[in-house]
Write a protein that holds these residues in place. Structure first.
Motif, short mmCIF file in Angstrom:
data_model
loop_
_atom_site.label_atom_id
_atom_site.label_comp_id
_atom_site.label_asym_id
_atom_site.label_seq_id
_atom_site.Cartn_x
_atom_site.Cartn_y
_atom_site.Cartn_z
N ILE A 99 2.79 -1.56 -0.62
CA ILE A 99 1.46 -1.89 -1.13
C ILE A 99 1.62 -2.16 -2.63
O ILE A 99 2.10 -1.31 -3.37
N HIS A 100 1.21 -3.36 -3.06
CA HIS A 100 1.35 -3.78 -4.46
C HIS A 100 -0.02 -3.83 -5.13
O HIS A 100 -1.03 -4.09 -4.48
N ASN A 101 -0.02 -3.63 -6.46
CA ASN A 101 -1.25 -3.83 -7.22
C ASN A 101 -1.27 -5.25 -7.77
O ASN A 101 -0.41 -6.07 -7.44
N ARG A 102 -2.24 -5.55 -8.64
CA ARG A 102 -2.37 -6.92 -9.15
C ARG A 102 -1.21 -7.35 -10.04
O ARG A 102 -0.92 -8.54 -10.15
N GLN A 103 -0.58 -6.40 -10.67
CA GLN A 103 0.56 -6.73 -11.53
C GLN A 103 1.86 -6.88 -10.74
O GLN A 103 2.89 -7.21 -11.32
N GLY A 104 1.83 -6.62 -9.46
CA GLY A 104 3.02 -6.75 -8.63
C GLY A 104 3.83 -5.48 -8.54
O GLY A 104 4.93 -5.49 -7.98
N GLN A 105 3.32 -4.40 -9.04
CA GLN A 105 4.05 -3.13 -8.98
C GLN A 105 3.80 -2.45 -7.63
O GLN A 105 2.70 -2.54 -7.08
N ILE A 106 4.81 -1.76 -7.17
CA ILE A 106 4.67 -1.03 -5.90
C ILE A 106 3.91 0.26 -6.19
O ILE A 106 4.33 1.08 -7.01
N LYS A 127 4.34 7.71 -2.52
CA LYS A 127 3.87 7.13 -3.78
C LYS A 127 5.00 7.27 -4.79
O LYS A 127 5.36 8.37 -5.16
N PRO A 128 5.59 6.15 -5.17
CA PRO A 128 6.73 6.22 -6.10
C PRO A 128 6.30 6.76 -7.46
O PRO A 128 5.21 6.46 -7.96
N SER A 129 7.17 7.58 -8.06
CA SER A 129 6.86 8.15 -9.38
C SER A 129 7.32 7.25 -10.51
O SER A 129 7.03 7.52 -11.66
#
Length: 132
Positions: A99-106, A127-129
């Motif tokens: 699942i990515h956010n708008r900036q493309g981060q996981i 949830k990656p730290s």
């Protein structure tokens, strides 16, 4: 598959019937012709003595009479054995989704258990730290 009015169609329900004195593994397939709306029924049973299979198809009034006659011999129907709970059953495989956010981060990784009937269940969320 039934053939009536030069057209193939599937049964809408299957009745699994009680074994009787002469036959075992008795099934009654029920269908309706899409062209003429006639009832179609097919009785399949196996003789106990020699294991020979018998298949007989009935149409219109004969099918209605057979349905009335065999309605008291129903053990269970195909509607009874359908899965109501959407939990994976039998042989399963895994599916990982990011699942990515708008900036493309996981922001989350979901692991799902899936079966070959289309049922899916989330079994783990991570949830990656770190930020990528």
């Amino acid at each position: 598959m039934f053939i009536h009015c030069n057209r193939k169609f599937k049964s809408y329900e299957i009745w699994f019937l009680h074994n009787n004195r002469d036959f075992i593994r008795r099934k009654l397939y029920l269908g309706v012709c899409p062209n003429c709306k006639a009832n179609v029924a097919e009785l399949i049973e196996i003789r106990k003595i020699d294991g020979a299979g018998f298949r007989k198809t009935y149409y219109k009034k004969d099918a209605q009479n057979l349905i009335k006659k065999l309605s008291s011999q129903i053990d269970y129907t195909s509607a009874d054995i359908k899965k109501f709970k959407k939990v994976p059953l039998g042989l399963c495989y895994g599916e990982n989704i990011e699942i990515h956010n708008r900036q493309g981060q996981i922001i989350e990784i979901r692991q799902k258990r899936c079966d070959y009937f289309g049922s899916k269940e989330v079994i783990y969320k991570l949830k990656p730290s770190y930020s990528s």
